[in-house]
Write a protein that holds these residues in place. Sequence first.
Motif, PDB file in Angstrom:
ATOM      1  N   VAL A  41       0.842  -1.211   0.000  1.00 53.36           N
ATOM      2  CA  VAL A  41       0.000   0.000   0.000  1.00 53.36           C
ATOM      3  C   VAL A  41       0.874   1.258   0.000  1.00 53.36           C
ATOM      4  O   VAL A  41       1.825   1.360   0.779  1.00 53.36           O
ATOM      5  N   ARG A  42       0.573   2.173  -0.909  1.00 54.96           N
ATOM      6  CA  ARG A  42       1.262   3.483  -0.896  1.00 54.96           C
ATOM      7  C   ARG A  42       0.258   4.609  -0.984  1.00 54.96           C
ATOM      8  O   ARG A  42       0.447   5.669  -0.405  1.00 54.96           O
ATOM      9  N   SER A  43      -0.808   4.400  -1.778  1.00 62.57           N
ATOM     10  CA  SER A  43      -1.690   5.524  -2.128  1.00 62.57           C
ATOM     11  C   SER A  43      -2.967   5.599  -1.299  1.00 62.57           C
ATOM     12  O   SER A  43      -3.686   6.574  -1.407  1.00 62.57           O
TER      13      SER A  43
ATOM     14  N   VAL B  67       9.224   0.327   1.694  1.00 65.52           N
ATOM     15  CA  VAL B  67       9.987   1.353   0.968  1.00 65.52           C
ATOM     16  C   VAL B  67      11.465   0.957   0.977  1.00 65.52           C
ATOM     17  O   VAL B  67      12.109   0.988   2.027  1.00 65.52           O
ATOM     18  N   SER B  68      11.957   0.568  -0.182  1.00 65.63           N
ATOM     19  CA  SER B  68      13.376   0.155  -0.256  1.00 65.63           C
ATOM     20  C   SER B  68      14.200   1.130  -1.094  1.00 65.63           C
ATOM     21  O   SER B  68      15.375   0.873  -1.351  1.00 65.63           O
ATOM     22  N   ILE B  69      13.584   2.215  -1.527  1.00 65.17           N
ATOM     23  CA  ILE B  69      14.320   3.199  -2.321  1.00 65.17           C
ATOM     24  C   ILE B  69      14.958   4.176  -1.334  1.00 65.17           C
ATOM     25  O   ILE B  69      14.593   5.359  -1.222  1.00 65.17           O
ATOM     26  N   LEU B  70      15.869   3.636  -0.546  1.00 68.22           N
ATOM     27  CA  LEU B  70      16.535   4.358   0.541  1.00 68.22           C
ATOM     28  C   LEU B  70      17.964   3.852   0.613  1.00 68.22           C
ATOM     29  O   LEU B  70      18.178   2.621   0.515  1.00 68.22           O
TER      30      LEU B  70
HETATM   31  C1  LIG Z   1      11.897  -6.271  -0.814  1.00 66.79           C
HETATM   32  C2  LIG Z   1      10.775  -5.413  -1.334  1.00 66.79           C
HETATM   33  C3  LIG Z   1      11.021  -4.068  -1.604  1.00 66.79           C
HETATM   34  C4  LIG Z   1       9.992  -3.268  -2.074  1.00 66.79           C
HETATM   35  C5  LIG Z   1       8.720  -3.818  -2.303  1.00 66.79           C
HETATM   36  C6  LIG Z   1       8.481  -5.175  -2.007  1.00 66.79           C
HETATM   37  C7  LIG Z   1       9.492  -5.952  -1.541  1.00 66.79           C
HETATM   38  C8  LIG Z   1       9.209  -7.392  -1.226  1.00 66.79           C
HETATM   39  N1  LIG Z   1       7.713  -3.003  -2.763  1.00 66.79           N
HETATM   40  C9  LIG Z   1       6.383  -3.566  -3.037  1.00 66.79           C
HETATM   41  C10 LIG Z   1       6.304  -4.235  -4.379  1.00 66.79           C
HETATM   42  O1  LIG Z   1       6.269  -3.268  -5.407  1.00 66.79           O
HETATM   43  C11 LIG Z   1       5.026  -5.083  -4.407  1.00 66.79           C
HETATM   44  O2  LIG Z   1       5.148  -6.088  -3.432  1.00 66.79           O
HETATM   45  C12 LIG Z   1       4.775  -5.725  -5.754  1.00 66.79           C
HETATM   46  O3  LIG Z   1       4.546  -4.738  -6.716  1.00 66.79           O
HETATM   47  C13 LIG Z   1       3.584  -6.686  -5.726  1.00 66.79           C
HETATM   48  O4  LIG Z   1       2.444  -6.020  -5.237  1.00 66.79           O
HETATM   49  P1  LIG Z   1       1.661  -6.527  -3.953  1.00 66.79           P
HETATM   50  O5  LIG Z   1       2.624  -6.544  -2.806  1.00 66.79           O
HETATM   51  O6  LIG Z   1       1.167  -7.924  -4.257  1.00 66.79           O
HETATM   52  O7  LIG Z   1       0.539  -5.555  -3.767  1.00 66.79           O
HETATM   53  C14 LIG Z   1       7.910  -1.641  -2.887  1.00 66.79           C
HETATM   54  N2  LIG Z   1       6.889  -0.804  -3.228  1.00 66.79           N
HETATM   55  C15 LIG Z   1       7.090   0.526  -3.318  1.00 66.79           C
HETATM   56  O8  LIG Z   1       6.144   1.267  -3.626  1.00 66.79           O
HETATM   57  N3  LIG Z   1       8.301   1.072  -3.057  1.00 66.79           N
HETATM   58  C16 LIG Z   1       9.364   0.314  -2.732  1.00 66.79           C
HETATM   59  O9  LIG Z   1      10.443   0.841  -2.513  1.00 66.79           O
HETATM   60  C17 LIG Z   1       9.177  -1.093  -2.645  1.00 66.79           C
HETATM   61  N4  LIG Z   1      10.206  -1.924  -2.296  1.00 66.79           N
END
Ligand SMILES: Cc1cc2c(cc1C)N(C[C@H](O)[C@H](O)[C@H](O)COP(=O)(O)O)c1[nH]c(=O)[nH]c(=O)c1N2
Length: 229
Positions: free
Chosen positions: A26-28, A159-162
């Motif tokens: 979830v983000r939005s 959030v892994s864009i860090l």
């Molecule tokens: C290790 C890791 C790292 C990230 C993510 C997940 C995982 C497992 N995801 C979420 C990711 O985009 C998402 O899990 C997939 O798009 C699949 O969607 P659902 O989780 O099934 O809704 C994610 N999403 C996002 O908006 N920003 C991010 O930086 C990240 N980073």
Amino acid sequence: MSNCHHAFPETQRRGVYRAIHERRDVRSQFLPDPISPEVLERLLQAAHHAPSVGFMQPWDFIVIESREVRASILALFEQENARAAERFSGERQDLYRGLKLQGILESPLNLCITCDRRRGGPHVLGRNSIMDTDLFSTCLAVQNLWLAARAEGVGVGWVSILDPAQLSQVLNLPEHVYPVAYLCLGHVSEFLGQPELEAKGWRSRLSLEELMHANSWGQPFARAFAQGK
Ligand SMILES: Cc1cc2c(cc1C)N(C[C@H](O)[C@H](O)[C@H](O)COP(=O)(O)O)c1[nH]c(=O)[nH]c(=O)c1N2
């Protein structure tokens, strides 16, 4: 009806699969409503009951409510995200720039799940050949929390864009503690029926058949199975 008497009753099994299939990143859709201490406690207990190599339990949970700290982390995200966008070009870059990839301030609570790489001493059972099993264990704690949160109606976004070094500095982590997952948690207006990246046309789910191999890499499972191999 399952023929295994150790199986959960039907309705409970359905609940487990429902949490798995309806869990979303979830983000939005975050709402500002606080998460109650009771719910947070249940989520952290779920995370803490994850499997871990040698029962190492390498995780710690940093609960971040301070808007000031969250704003600092959002600034780190903005910096990294601008760099990430440069990796794509043309329409793909436009699409990337239109994606919402964090809900750091919109969610009422952020949680960093860390991995203490020294926990349990220098010799952890099962962690002699693959040293990253402590990190793998911590990821399982994240997934436990993510599934439990879905069952509680709480959204989670990873959030892994860090930059991990910068994140560690803001959170004052000791050198041997690695920030595995920075998560945003909160109640939501809705859970999407599919991954947001799929809904926005970034990437679709692969078919399971393509991912199943028989006995060794590259031997399609479906064909081998049909041929009785
Ligand atoms: C290790 C890791 C790292 C990230 C993510 C997940 C995982 C497992 N995801 C979420 C990711 O985009 C998402 O899990 C997939 O798009 C699949 O969607 P659902 O989780 O099934 O809704 C994610 N999403 C996002 O908006 N920003 C991010 O930086 C990240 N980073």
